[in-house]
Design a protein around this motif. Structure first.
Motif, PDB file in Angstrom:
ATOM      1  N   SER A  60       0.817  -1.222   0.000  1.00 42.53           N
ATOM      2  CA  SER A  60       0.000   0.000   0.000  1.00 42.53           C
ATOM      3  C   SER A  60       0.848   1.269   0.000  1.00 42.53           C
ATOM      4  O   SER A  60       0.510   2.245   0.656  1.00 42.53           O
ATOM      5  N   ILE A  61       1.954   1.232  -0.731  1.00 37.22           N
ATOM      6  CA  ILE A  61       2.792   2.430  -0.804  1.00 37.22           C
ATOM      7  C   ILE A  61       2.761   3.058  -2.190  1.00 37.22           C
ATOM      8  O   ILE A  61       3.398   4.075  -2.413  1.00 37.22           O
ATOM      9  N   ASP A  62       1.994   2.498  -3.115  1.00 38.22           N
ATOM     10  CA  ASP A  62       1.988   3.041  -4.471  1.00 38.22           C
ATOM     11  C   ASP A  62       1.409   4.451  -4.526  1.00 38.22           C
ATOM     12  O   ASP A  62       1.892   5.290  -5.280  1.00 38.22           O
ATOM     13  N   GLU A  63       0.409   4.766  -3.724  1.00 34.45           N
ATOM     14  CA  GLU A  63      -0.161   6.108  -3.733  1.00 34.45           C
ATOM     15  C   GLU A  63       0.835   7.134  -3.188  1.00 34.45           C
ATOM     16  O   GLU A  63       0.936   8.240  -3.679  1.00 34.45           O
ATOM     17  N   GLU A  64       1.567   6.752  -2.154  1.00 34.83           N
ATOM     18  CA  GLU A  64       2.573   7.650  -1.577  1.00 34.83           C
ATOM     19  C   GLU A  64       3.670   7.948  -2.594  1.00 34.83           C
ATOM     20  O   GLU A  64       4.072   9.093  -2.768  1.00 34.83           O
ATOM     21  N   ILE A  65       4.140   6.933  -3.286  1.00 32.11           N
ATOM     22  CA  ILE A  65       5.178   7.103  -4.298  1.00 32.11           C
ATOM     23  C   ILE A  65       4.655   7.956  -5.445  1.00 32.11           C
ATOM     24  O   ILE A  65       5.344   8.844  -5.940  1.00 32.11           O
ATOM     25  N   LYS A  66       3.439   7.693  -5.858  1.00 27.62           N
ATOM     26  CA  LYS A  66       2.841   8.457  -6.960  1.00 27.62           C
ATOM     27  C   LYS A  66       2.803   9.949  -6.624  1.00 27.62           C
ATOM     28  O   LYS A  66       3.201  10.780  -7.430  1.00 27.62           O
ATOM     29  N   SER A  67       2.367  10.284  -5.435  1.00 32.73           N
ATOM     30  CA  SER A  67       2.292  11.699  -5.070  1.00 32.73           C
ATOM     31  C   SER A  67       3.676  12.321  -4.944  1.00 32.73           C
ATOM     32  O   SER A  67       3.886  13.464  -5.331  1.00 32.73           O
ATOM     33  N   ASN A  68       4.647  11.567  -4.444  1.00 39.27           N
ATOM     34  CA  ASN A  68       6.012  12.085  -4.343  1.00 39.27           C
ATOM     35  C   ASN A  68       6.602  12.355  -5.721  1.00 39.27           C
ATOM     36  O   ASN A  68       7.260  13.371  -5.937  1.00 39.27           O
ATOM     37  N   LEU A  69       6.394  11.454  -6.662  1.00 42.25           N
ATOM     38  CA  LEU A  69       6.917  11.647  -8.018  1.00 42.25           C
ATOM     39  C   LEU A  69       6.272  12.849  -8.690  1.00 42.25           C
ATOM     40  O   LEU A  69       6.938  13.633  -9.366  1.00 42.25           O
ATOM     41  N   GLU A  70       4.989  13.010  -8.505  1.00 45.65           N
ATOM     42  CA  GLU A  70       4.286  14.141  -9.103  1.00 45.65           C
ATOM     43  C   GLU A  70       4.783  15.460  -8.518  1.00 45.65           C
ATOM     44  O   GLU A  70       4.946  16.439  -9.229  1.00 45.65           O
ATOM     45  N   GLU A  71       5.070  15.468  -7.212  1.00 41.79           N
ATOM     46  CA  GLU A  71       5.576  16.680  -6.573  1.00 41.79           C
ATOM     47  C   GLU A  71       6.981  17.014  -7.066  1.00 41.79           C
ATOM     48  O   GLU A  71       7.298  18.172  -7.316  1.00 41.79           O
ATOM     49  N   LEU A  72       7.826  15.991  -7.210  1.00 37.07           N
ATOM     50  CA  LEU A  72       9.215  16.223  -7.586  1.00 37.07           C
ATOM     51  C   LEU A  72       9.380  16.646  -9.037  1.00 37.07           C
ATOM     52  O   LEU A  72      10.119  17.577  -9.330  1.00 37.07           O
ATOM     53  N   GLY A  73       8.737  15.943  -9.930  1.00 39.12           N
ATOM     54  CA  GLY A  73       8.995  16.232 -11.325  1.00 39.12           C
ATOM     55  C   GLY A  73       7.788  16.500 -12.179  1.00 39.12           C
ATOM     56  O   GLY A  73       7.900  16.595 -13.391  1.00 39.12           O
ATOM     57  N   GLY A  74       6.649  16.581 -11.587  1.00 41.73           N
ATOM     58  CA  GLY A  74       5.449  16.807 -12.362  1.00 41.73           C
ATOM     59  C   GLY A  74       5.093  15.613 -13.234  1.00 41.73           C
ATOM     60  O   GLY A  74       4.376  15.745 -14.216  1.00 41.73           O
ATOM     61  N   MET A  75       5.609  14.435 -12.905  1.00 40.03           N
ATOM     62  CA  MET A  75       5.335  13.234 -13.698  1.00 40.03           C
ATOM     63  C   MET A  75       3.948  12.704 -13.370  1.00 40.03           C
ATOM     64  O   MET A  75       3.537  12.702 -12.225  1.00 40.03           O
TER      65      MET A  75
END
Length: 85
Positions: A60-75
């Motif tokens: 259940s860490i995929d949502e956390e990773i997704k939000s971190n990636l979006e914050e870092l690089g707009g991916m």
């Protein structure tokens, strides 16, 4: 095909059997001789990405990773995941 931002790569060191190493070297050599390319790194990265997605869902860490990636690089990780299927 849309343009994609080039992502920096890092080295991953793994241990493999000497037989597998020999076969990989032989396959790369044969591919070069035939004017082709056998990119082990690309194949391993694709495999690891799929396996990691399964583990992230289980933990259940995929949502956390997704939000971190979006914050870092707009991916947009959803688009990236769909493109890998």
């Amino acid at each position: 095909m849309p343009l994609q931002r080039k992502q920096p790569k890092v080295s991953l060191n793994i241990k493999i059997s000497s037989d597998l190493d020999f076969r990989l070297k032989r396959a790369r050599k044969a591919a070069r001789e035939q004017g082709q390319m056998f990119n082990v790194s690309q194949e391993v990265e694709q495999f690891l990405e799929k396996e990691l997605q399964v583990v992230e869902r289980q933990l259940s860490i995929d949502e956390e990773i997704k939000s971190n990636l979006e914050e870092l690089g707009g991916m947009n990780i959803d688009k990236l995941m769909k493109s890998m299927d």
